[in-house]
Design an enzyme around this catalytic site. Structure first.
Site, short mmCIF file in Angstrom:
data_model
loop_
_atom_site.label_atom_id
_atom_site.label_comp_id
_atom_site.label_asym_id
_atom_site.label_seq_id
_atom_site.Cartn_x
_atom_site.Cartn_y
_atom_site.Cartn_z
N GLU A 138 24.59 -6.59 22.36
CA GLU A 138 25.74 -5.88 21.82
C GLU A 138 26.74 -5.55 22.89
O GLU A 138 27.95 -5.68 22.69
CB GLU A 138 25.27 -4.59 21.17
CG GLU A 138 24.51 -4.89 19.93
CD GLU A 138 24.07 -3.64 19.27
OE1 GLU A 138 24.06 -3.63 18.05
OE2 GLU A 138 23.75 -2.68 19.99
N ASP B 63 14.76 -5.03 9.87
CA ASP B 63 13.43 -5.23 9.30
C ASP B 63 13.24 -4.25 8.16
O ASP B 63 13.84 -3.18 8.13
CB ASP B 63 12.32 -5.08 10.35
CG ASP B 63 12.54 -3.90 11.29
OD1 ASP B 63 13.33 -4.04 12.23
OD2 ASP B 63 11.93 -2.85 11.06
N1 SAH Z 1 12.41 -6.64 18.08
C1 SAH Z 1 13.10 -6.49 19.32
C2 SAH Z 1 12.66 -5.22 19.96
C3 SAH Z 1 13.14 -4.08 19.25
S1 SAH Z 1 12.42 -2.68 19.97
C4 SAH Z 1 12.80 -7.66 20.19
O1 SAH Z 1 12.12 -8.53 19.76
O2 SAH Z 1 13.30 -7.66 21.31
C5 SAH Z 1 13.04 -1.48 18.98
C6 SAH Z 1 14.51 -1.27 19.03
O3 SAH Z 1 15.07 -1.58 17.77
C7 SAH Z 1 14.84 0.16 19.32
O4 SAH Z 1 16.02 0.25 20.07
C8 SAH Z 1 14.98 0.77 17.92
O5 SAH Z 1 16.05 1.71 17.88
C9 SAH Z 1 15.27 -0.41 16.99
N2 SAH Z 1 14.39 -0.61 15.83
C10 SAH Z 1 14.54 -1.65 14.96
N3 SAH Z 1 13.60 -1.63 14.00
C11 SAH Z 1 12.80 -0.57 14.26
C12 SAH Z 1 11.63 -0.03 13.63
N4 SAH Z 1 11.08 -0.61 12.55
N5 SAH Z 1 11.05 1.08 14.18
C13 SAH Z 1 11.59 1.64 15.27
N6 SAH Z 1 12.70 1.17 15.91
C14 SAH Z 1 13.31 0.09 15.42
#
Ligand code: SAH
Length: 237
Positions: free
Chosen positions: A15, A201
């Protein structure tokens, strides 16, 4: 409220990169390993920074942004998991308010989410910022006003099913890991805020989305909405 300089935080590189590609960079400064980019966008100054993931990173970067750059409002953009079954992947949720879902002083008589020995629990977003954000176009997706829950856990679908209080008790629409911490810092400092999150998600969804494939779209969405906010905010005289 007449915000001429806005702080924009994100947890992800994608971003920040999207913003930098579309704005005129004025300067970049370093602090404790975080890079703060001051840019010009829509006739205003914005300070962009990647906080990293989680409440403590979010809080300490928020406070430094406020102290060093004196922004008149803070925006957090990124992705979130859906709790509300009506939310689809790609929808954008604009915070009506935030609660830290992992704060639990129930053993001491406090409601879940209530910061212990305070009356702080629900952190309301700035109504003007939220209203302007809601008037943006999410191009093929819905923009929704919702309650964002924040905690230091990545919530899988399975975990959400085992933590029913997220929905039943706290009435969350989306869950993420930074917004509520920035909200608390903003409340202490008297700074307006809004959180803008694209649903990446779903708690109950069948859709298996390739997060990396989805990320560029998220970044473009977030950028378009933040740009919309900047272009619509009232200007100081
Ligand atoms: N999936 C990403 C990693 C995301 S880690 C990857 O593969 O690199 C989580 C980040 O996404 C955090 O900054 C959080 O704010 C956000 N996030 C998205 N879905 C989330 C969920 N189900 N629970 C907690 N945070 C979530």
């Amino acid at each position: 409220m007449t915000p001429d300089r806005i702080g924009i935080m994100g947890a992800m590189d994608a971003e920040i990169t999207e913003f930098l590609g579309h704005a005129d960079l004025i300067e970049s400064t370093e602090w404790r390993g975080f890079t703060f980019h001051t840019v010009r966008l829509e006739g205003r100054e914005a300070v962009l920074v990647k906080s990293g993931i989680g409440k403590v990173f979010s809080a300490l970067v928020s406070q430094h942004l406020i102290d060093a750059f004196a922004p008149e409002a803070l925006i957090f953009t990124g992705v979130a998991g859906a709790l509300n079954p009506a939310y689809e992947i790609g929808d954008v949720v604009i915070s009506r308010d935030c609660i830290q879902h992992d704060v639990d002083g129930r053993a001491l008589g406090f409601a879940r989410g209530n910061l212990l020995y305070t009356d702080l629990k629900i952190f309301a977003a700035d109504p003007d910022l939220a209203r302007i954000a809601l008037s943006a176009d999410a191009v093929g997706h819905n923009i929704r006003s919702g309650r964002i829950l924040t905690g230091d856990q990545f919530m899988t679908r399975d975990q959400i099913n085992h933590h029913r209080y997220l929905v039943d008790e706290l009435h969350g629409d989306a869950v993420e890991m930074e917004g509520g911490a920035m909200a608390q810092v903003c409340a202490v400092n008297g700074i307006p805020f809004v959180v803008v999150r694209t649903i990446s998600d779903r708690a109950d969804g069948d859709a298996v989305e390739d997060f990396n494939r989805f990320l560029p779209e998220v970044a473009r969405n977030s950028f378009a909405i933040v740009r919309h906010i900047l272009s619509r905010l009232p200007r100081s005289a």
